[in-house]
Design a protein around this motif. Structure first.
Motif, PDB file in Angstrom:
ATOM      1  N   GLY A  55      20.241  39.279  26.527  1.00  0.00           N
ATOM      2  CA  GLY A  55      19.935  40.285  25.360  1.00  0.00           C
ATOM      3  C   GLY A  55      19.583  41.899  25.674  1.00  0.00           C
ATOM      4  O   GLY A  55      19.089  42.564  25.227  1.00  0.00           O
ATOM      5  N   LEU A  56      20.111  42.048  27.124  1.00  0.00           N
ATOM      6  CA  LEU A  56      19.937  43.403  27.436  1.00  0.00           C
ATOM      7  C   LEU A  56      21.103  44.338  27.224  1.00  0.00           C
ATOM      8  O   LEU A  56      22.280  43.865  27.064  1.00  0.00           O
ATOM      9  N   GLY A  57      20.872  45.430  26.893  1.00  0.00           N
ATOM     10  CA  GLY A  57      22.085  46.344  26.622  1.00  0.00           C
ATOM     11  C   GLY A  57      21.862  47.748  27.278  1.00  0.00           C
ATOM     12  O   GLY A  57      20.639  48.136  27.483  1.00  0.00           O
ATOM     13  N   LEU A  58      23.015  48.377  27.507  1.00  0.00           N
ATOM     14  CA  LEU A  58      23.040  49.943  28.089  1.00  0.00           C
ATOM     15  C   LEU A  58      24.066  50.692  27.639  1.00  0.00           C
ATOM     16  O   LEU A  58      25.291  50.167  27.596  1.00  0.00           O
ATOM     17  N   LEU A  59      23.867  51.740  26.901  1.00  0.00           N
ATOM     18  CA  LEU A  59      24.908  52.686  26.506  1.00  0.00           C
ATOM     19  C   LEU A  59      24.887  53.901  27.257  1.00  0.00           C
ATOM     20  O   LEU A  59      23.700  54.584  27.741  1.00  0.00           O
ATOM     21  N   GLU A  60      25.990  54.211  27.954  1.00  0.00           N
ATOM     22  CA  GLU A  60      26.237  55.370  28.860  1.00  0.00           C
ATOM     23  C   GLU A  60      27.359  56.143  28.052  1.00  0.00           C
ATOM     24  O   GLU A  60      28.268  56.266  27.857  1.00  0.00           O
ATOM     25  N   PRO A  61      26.602  57.501  27.521  1.00  0.00           N
ATOM     26  CA  PRO A  61      27.254  58.302  26.676  1.00  0.00           C
ATOM     27  C   PRO A  61      28.310  59.257  27.649  1.00  0.00           C
ATOM     28  O   PRO A  61      27.805  59.525  28.682  1.00  0.00           O
ATOM     29  N   GLU A  62      29.384  59.490  27.284  1.00  0.00           N
ATOM     30  CA  GLU A  62      30.044  60.795  27.594  1.00  0.00           C
ATOM     31  C   GLU A  62      30.231  61.960  26.910  1.00  0.00           C
ATOM     32  O   GLU A  62      30.021  62.832  27.638  1.00  0.00           O
ATOM     33  N   ALA A  78      21.622  36.047  18.292  1.00  0.00           N
ATOM     34  CA  ALA A  78      22.642  36.134  17.167  1.00  0.00           C
ATOM     35  C   ALA A  78      23.658  37.565  17.177  1.00  0.00           C
ATOM     36  O   ALA A  78      24.796  37.375  17.166  1.00  0.00           O
ATOM     37  N   GLN A  79      23.072  38.490  17.691  1.00  0.00           N
ATOM     38  CA  GLN A  79      24.173  39.825  17.568  1.00  0.00           C
ATOM     39  C   GLN A  79      25.032  39.437  19.039  1.00  0.00           C
ATOM     40  O   GLN A  79      26.111  39.814  18.759  1.00  0.00           O
ATOM     41  N   TYR A  80      24.696  39.037  19.920  1.00  0.00           N
ATOM     42  CA  TYR A  80      25.518  38.738  21.125  1.00  0.00           C
ATOM     43  C   TYR A  80      26.493  37.764  20.753  1.00  0.00           C
ATOM     44  O   TYR A  80      27.612  37.821  20.893  1.00  0.00           O
ATOM     45  N   ALA A 147      37.927  44.745  14.378  1.00  0.00           N
ATOM     46  CA  ALA A 147      37.146  44.188  15.624  1.00  0.00           C
ATOM     47  C   ALA A 147      36.384  45.020  16.376  1.00  0.00           C
ATOM     48  O   ALA A 147      35.055  44.999  16.518  1.00  0.00           O
ATOM     49  N   LEU A 148      37.381  45.879  16.894  1.00  0.00           N
ATOM     50  CA  LEU A 148      36.644  46.994  17.760  1.00  0.00           C
ATOM     51  C   LEU A 148      35.884  48.106  17.000  1.00  0.00           C
ATOM     52  O   LEU A 148      34.912  48.527  17.501  1.00  0.00           O
ATOM     53  N   ALA A 149      36.096  48.316  16.011  1.00  0.00           N
ATOM     54  CA  ALA A 149      35.349  49.303  15.092  1.00  0.00           C
ATOM     55  C   ALA A 149      34.089  48.611  14.490  1.00  0.00           C
ATOM     56  O   ALA A 149      33.135  49.344  14.279  1.00  0.00           O
ATOM     57  N   ALA A 150      33.804  47.254  14.786  1.00  0.00           N
ATOM     58  CA  ALA A 150      32.855  46.552  14.382  1.00  0.00           C
ATOM     59  C   ALA A 150      31.601  46.644  15.322  1.00  0.00           C
ATOM     60  O   ALA A 150      30.516  46.364  15.121  1.00  0.00           O
ATOM     61  N   LEU A 155      26.098  45.472  17.256  1.00  0.00           N
ATOM     62  CA  LEU A 155      25.191  45.721  17.970  1.00  0.00           C
ATOM     63  C   LEU A 155      24.106  46.694  17.628  1.00  0.00           C
ATOM     64  O   LEU A 155      23.203  46.984  18.473  1.00  0.00           O
ATOM     65  N   ASP A 156      24.129  47.315  16.587  1.00  0.00           N
ATOM     66  CA  ASP A 156      23.147  47.933  15.704  1.00  0.00           C
ATOM     67  C   ASP A 156      22.858  49.423  16.677  1.00  0.00           C
ATOM     68  O   ASP A 156      21.836  49.690  16.760  1.00  0.00           O
ATOM     69  N   VAL A 157      24.106  49.926  17.113  1.00  0.00           N
ATOM     70  CA  VAL A 157      23.747  51.128  17.903  1.00  0.00           C
ATOM     71  C   VAL A 157      24.474  52.609  17.181  1.00  0.00           C
ATOM     72  O   VAL A 157      24.389  53.473  18.059  1.00  0.00           O
TER      73      VAL A 157
END
Length: 168
Positions: A55-62, A78-80, A147-150, A155-157
């Protein structure tokens, strides 16, 4: 002697802050899924995100995102599961790399579109990797594009990827 101890402590702390951000190996069964949206010719958000079955997530912006640096978030089981299910039909054989790009296995191609990389990994196993140049407009890759666009919605990000969401 006191200066040396202080200097040593400062160097140790500096080493801790310079560590590469990432997710810890999961305790729950499943893969860490790493999703990278590359640059395009324009204002496409470019970023990498990782999620684990814990349930951990990490977003690294460029660039062109609304978060200034690495940002942690959580995902529900459920999201995973939905992410795993959405990407499953496109996952290459375990431990392999599949590339879909102009000149390799793509005939209709639009330039200046972002590339995407999805990587599934587990400790002690070779990673599985899918590289997709989204300018590939062959109809056989239509479901993959969807699928990629979804992924951000699953992940609701989305708010972290929308540069207009940044308050002035």
């Amino acid at each position: 002697m006191g200066r040396i101890s202080t200097l040593t402590a400062m160097l140790l702390l500096a080493g801790c802050t310079a560590a590469e951000p990432g997710l810890e190996p999961p305790k729950a069964p499943g893969d860490i899924i790493r999703f990278t949206a590359g640059r395009c010719f324009g204002a496409c958000p470019a970023y990498t995100l990782q999620v684990s079955p814990d349930g951990l997530g990490l977003l690294e912006p460029e660039r062109f995102t609304s978060v200034p640096g690495p940002t942690r978030f959580t995902v529900t089981s459920a999201q995973y599961r939905k992410l795993v299910t959405t990407l499953a039909p496109h996952r290459p054989a375990a431990g392999t790399v599949q590339k879909i790009a102009h000149g390799q296995n793509c005939e209709r191609f639009a330039t200046d579109m972002p590339g995407y990389v999805v990587e599934w990994s587990r400790p002690g196993q070779n990673a599985t990797r899918l590289e997709f140049q989204s300018g590939c407009m062959d109809t056989r890759y239509g479901r993959l594009r969807v699928a990629l666009a979804a992924v951000p919605k699953i992940l609701d990000v989305q708010s972290m990827l929308n540069p207009k969401a940044v308050a002035p």
